[in-house]
Design a protein around this motif. Structure first.
Motif, PDB file in Angstrom:
ATOM      1  N   GLN A 282      77.957-117.050 -66.407  1.00 19.79           N
ATOM      2  CA  GLN A 282      78.021-116.282 -67.972  1.00 19.79           C
ATOM      3  C   GLN A 282      78.154-117.244 -68.854  1.00 19.79           C
ATOM      4  O   GLN A 282      78.363-116.838 -70.224  1.00 19.79           O
ATOM      5  N   LYS A 283      77.379-117.935 -68.355  1.00 16.84           N
ATOM      6  CA  LYS A 283      77.167-119.691 -69.636  1.00 16.84           C
ATOM      7  C   LYS A 283      76.140-119.115 -70.704  1.00 16.84           C
ATOM      8  O   LYS A 283      76.057-119.835 -71.771  1.00 16.84           O
ATOM      9  N   SER A 284      74.948-118.497 -70.388  1.00 18.44           N
ATOM     10  CA  SER A 284      74.018-117.930 -70.621  1.00 18.44           C
ATOM     11  C   SER A 284      73.532-116.901 -70.761  1.00 18.44           C
ATOM     12  O   SER A 284      74.388-116.075 -69.581  1.00 18.44           O
ATOM     13  N   GLY A 285      72.597-116.342 -71.629  1.00 20.75           N
ATOM     14  CA  GLY A 285      71.679-114.747 -70.933  1.00 20.75           C
ATOM     15  C   GLY A 285      71.238-114.994 -69.850  1.00 20.75           C
ATOM     16  O   GLY A 285      71.338-114.029 -68.644  1.00 20.75           O
ATOM     17  N   PRO A 286      70.096-115.996 -69.556  1.00 21.17           N
ATOM     18  CA  PRO A 286      69.173-116.304 -68.151  1.00 21.17           C
ATOM     19  C   PRO A 286      70.669-116.232 -67.264  1.00 21.17           C
ATOM     20  O   PRO A 286      70.478-115.439 -66.337  1.00 21.17           O
ATOM     21  N   GLY A 287      71.876-117.091 -67.304  1.00 22.12           N
ATOM     22  CA  GLY A 287      72.661-117.129 -66.384  1.00 22.12           C
ATOM     23  C   GLY A 287      73.488-116.075 -65.695  1.00 22.12           C
ATOM     24  O   GLY A 287      73.473-115.741 -64.729  1.00 22.12           O
ATOM     25  N   VAL A 288      73.542-114.776 -66.245  1.00 19.99           N
ATOM     26  CA  VAL A 288      74.350-113.554 -66.144  1.00 19.99           C
ATOM     27  C   VAL A 288      73.324-112.786 -65.750  1.00 19.99           C
ATOM     28  O   VAL A 288      74.015-111.731 -65.013  1.00 19.99           O
ATOM     29  N   ILE A 289      72.034-112.862 -65.930  1.00 20.94           N
ATOM     30  CA  ILE A 289      70.850-111.893 -65.580  1.00 20.94           C
ATOM     31  C   ILE A 289      70.995-112.314 -64.367  1.00 20.94           C
ATOM     32  O   ILE A 289      70.696-111.360 -63.072  1.00 20.94           O
ATOM     33  N   ALA A 290      70.525-113.799 -64.174  1.00 17.80           N
ATOM     34  CA  ALA A 290      70.368-113.538 -62.617  1.00 17.80           C
ATOM     35  C   ALA A 290      72.397-113.402 -61.646  1.00 17.80           C
ATOM     36  O   ALA A 290      71.703-113.371 -60.084  1.00 17.80           O
ATOM     37  N   ALA A 291      72.939-113.750 -62.335  1.00 17.56           N
ATOM     38  CA  ALA A 291      74.689-113.427 -61.528  1.00 17.56           C
ATOM     39  C   ALA A 291      74.178-111.969 -61.712  1.00 17.56           C
ATOM     40  O   ALA A 291      74.352-111.306 -60.258  1.00 17.56           O
ATOM     41  N   PHE A 292      73.518-111.118 -62.340  1.00 11.07           N
ATOM     42  CA  PHE A 292      73.754-109.392 -61.772  1.00 11.07           C
ATOM     43  C   PHE A 292      72.616-109.135 -60.528  1.00 11.07           C
ATOM     44  O   PHE A 292      73.599-108.287 -59.594  1.00 11.07           O
ATOM     45  N   GLU A 293      71.939-109.856 -60.430  1.00 12.91           N
ATOM     46  CA  GLU A 293      70.806-110.101 -59.770  1.00 12.91           C
ATOM     47  C   GLU A 293      71.601-109.971 -57.917  1.00 12.91           C
ATOM     48  O   GLU A 293      71.077-109.638 -57.172  1.00 12.91           O
ATOM     49  N   HIS A 294      71.695-111.195 -58.087  1.00 13.34           N
ATOM     50  CA  HIS A 294      72.474-111.614 -57.225  1.00 13.34           C
ATOM     51  C   HIS A 294      73.667-110.606 -56.438  1.00 13.34           C
ATOM     52  O   HIS A 294      74.157-110.706 -55.221  1.00 13.34           O
ATOM     53  N   ALA A 295      74.579-110.248 -58.348  1.00  8.23           N
ATOM     54  CA  ALA A 295      75.755-109.753 -56.946  1.00  8.23           C
ATOM     55  C   ALA A 295      75.140-108.091 -56.562  1.00  8.23           C
ATOM     56  O   ALA A 295      75.797-107.494 -55.779  1.00  8.23           O
TER      57      ALA A 295
END
Length: 222
Positions: free
Chosen positions: A123-136
């Motif tokens: 959750q340190k950046s926009g691309p980071g949270v998008i990657a975390a969303f899809e991983h979850a």
């Protein structure tokens, strides 16, 4: 007729003899011919003498070549020893008393922004949270984890509906998400879903993210 006297050394050109000298007392003296000079004998160089000379010359050349080779090899050995001494830093290299600050902590792994991501994200950046969303969604398979990465007033479904959608996805499905910035907080996303035994399926999306208290969240997915 008057008798004219001539000097005794004058020769009568008319064939006579000098006055007062008798014809029978004239003696012709012939100078002795010197004997020919003796010829000096020529010194002959025998074949054995030439061979001895050539052999001696070969020995001299061989000794000279051996001396030059020894001199060059000695220089090479000294040069190699000098190079070895200069490159040997096992004893002379300084050691650090403390660990440099740059090496005190483990280096941070950076994700290639142009790569198709499958990592857990952050959750340190926009691309980071998008990657975390899809991983979850595809790896953790948790509607609760997915909904925790969205803004409180998002228009996305509730965690129960998200979980219901996750349950329709076969176990073993993998994914890959390519994220391209459009503007501040808005990204073009190419989500590729790969279900077992089926060809990959791609879902083009536009995802808007927002930052709250230093953490990024997914807000809208179109």
């Amino acid at each position: 007729m008057k008798n004219t006297k001539r000097h005794p050394a004058v020769i009568d050109l008319l064939g006579g003899t000098p006055h007062g000298a008798a014809a029978d007392t004239t003696t012709t003296v012939t100078a002795p011919t010197p004997p020919p000079a003796p010829k000096l004998p020529r010194t002959k160089v025998s074949r054995s003498s030439r061979l001895r000379y050539v052999a001696a010359l070969i020995v001299v050349v061989a000794l000279l070549g051996w001396f030059v080779l020894r001199l060059l090899s000695g220089n090479d050995e000294r040069a190699q020893e000098r190079i070895a001494d200069e490159t040997d830093t096992s004893e002379t290299a300084p050691t650090l008393a403390v660990t440099p600050p740059a090496l005190a902590t483990a280096p941070t792994t950076e994700t290639d922004p142009t790569a198709c991501r499958t990592d857990p994200g952050d959750q340190k950046s926009g691309p980071g949270v998008i990657a975390a969303f899809e991983h979850a969604y595809y790896v953790t398979r948790s509607g609760t984890a997915v909904r925790a990465l969205t803004t409180p007033d998002t228009s996305l479904p509730t965690q129960e509906k998200i979980q219901a959608g996750i349950d329709t996805v076969p176990t073993g499905t993998t994914h890959c998400v390519l994220i391209t910035p459009i503007s501040a907080g808005i990204y073009s996303v190419a989500l590729t879903e790969m279900r077992p035994g089926q060809p990959p399926t791609q879902f083009p999306q536009t995802i808007t993210t927002e930052e709250f208290d230093g953490r990024w969240f997914v807000d809208v997915i179109n």
